[in-house]
Design a protein around this motif. Structure first.
Motif, mmCIF file in Angstrom:
data_model
loop_
_atom_site.group_PDB
_atom_site.id
_atom_site.type_symbol
_atom_site.label_atom_id
_atom_site.label_comp_id
_atom_site.label_asym_id
_atom_site.label_seq_id
_atom_site.Cartn_x
_atom_site.Cartn_y
_atom_site.Cartn_z
ATOM 1 N N ARG A 1 -21.052 32.403 -95.303
ATOM 2 C CA ARG A 1 -19.869 32.511 -94.442
ATOM 3 C C ARG A 1 -20.227 33.205 -93.134
ATOM 4 O O ARG A 1 -19.767 32.826 -92.056
ATOM 5 C CB ARG A 1 -18.751 33.273 -95.167
ATOM 6 N N GLY A 2 -21.067 34.236 -93.210
ATOM 7 C CA GLY A 2 -21.499 34.937 -91.997
ATOM 8 C C GLY A 2 -22.255 34.020 -91.050
ATOM 9 O O GLY A 2 -22.058 34.075 -89.828
ATOM 10 N N GLN A 3 -23.128 33.182 -91.590
ATOM 11 C CA GLN A 3 -23.874 32.240 -90.757
ATOM 12 C C GLN A 3 -22.937 31.210 -90.125
ATOM 13 O O GLN A 3 -23.102 30.854 -88.960
ATOM 14 C CB GLN A 3 -24.947 31.533 -91.588
ATOM 15 N N LEU A 4 -21.948 30.750 -90.893
ATOM 16 C CA LEU A 4 -20.969 29.816 -90.349
ATOM 17 C C LEU A 4 -20.183 30.466 -89.213
ATOM 18 O O LEU A 4 -19.963 29.856 -88.159
ATOM 19 C CB LEU A 4 -20.021 29.332 -91.443
ATOM 20 N N LEU B 1 -19.938 29.166 -85.404
ATOM 21 C CA LEU B 1 -18.654 28.904 -84.752
ATOM 22 C C LEU B 1 -18.494 29.716 -83.466
ATOM 23 O O LEU B 1 -17.941 29.228 -82.481
ATOM 24 C CB LEU B 1 -17.501 29.209 -85.711
ATOM 25 N N ALA B 2 -18.983 30.949 -83.465
ATOM 26 C CA ALA B 2 -18.898 31.786 -82.268
ATOM 27 C C ALA B 2 -19.807 31.245 -81.159
ATOM 28 O O ALA B 2 -19.440 31.261 -79.980
ATOM 29 C CB ALA B 2 -19.271 33.232 -82.598
ATOM 30 N N ALA B 3 -20.964 30.739 -81.534
ATOM 31 C CA ALA B 3 -21.909 30.221 -80.552
ATOM 32 C C ALA B 3 -21.463 28.873 -79.982
ATOM 33 O O ALA B 3 -21.740 28.552 -78.827
ATOM 34 C CB ALA B 3 -23.295 30.086 -81.178
ATOM 35 N N TYR B 4 -20.766 28.074 -80.787
ATOM 36 C CA TYR B 4 -20.352 26.732 -80.375
ATOM 37 C C TYR B 4 -18.875 26.517 -80.706
ATOM 38 O O TYR B 4 -18.524 25.738 -81.589
ATOM 39 C CB TYR B 4 -21.205 25.668 -81.070
ATOM 40 N N PRO B 5 -17.973 27.186 -79.977
ATOM 41 C CA PRO B 5 -16.543 27.042 -80.282
ATOM 42 C C PRO B 5 -16.035 25.644 -79.934
ATOM 43 O O PRO B 5 -16.575 24.969 -79.054
ATOM 44 C CB PRO B 5 -15.889 28.102 -79.397
#
Length: 66
Positions: A47-50, A54-58
């Motif tokens: 979940r942390g990696q996801l 998501l933060a890097a590619y919103p």
């Protein structure tokens, strides 16, 4: 393609796993390996990696790729 024993893979998929030809050819090599019990592979994303992804590619509002 070198490195694949296609006759053996086809026997395993079509005869051993009883896949239809279209099902066999739709599989990726990783999926077939997993179905044959060779579960070595990449660990699932946490979940942390996801969240980092998501933060890097919103998502961009209103933008479509098609």
């Amino acid at each position: 393609m070198a490195g694949f024993d296609w006759p053996a893979l086809m026997r395993a998929g079509l005869h051993g796993l009883r896949l239809k030809p279209c099902e066999f050819w739709a599989l990726t090599p990783a999926e077939l390996a997993m179905m044959l019990g060779q579960s070595k592979g990449v660990a699932p994303m946490s979940r942390g990696q996801l969240d980092q992804l998501l933060a890097a590619y919103p998502d961009q509002e209103g933008k479509r790729d098609d």
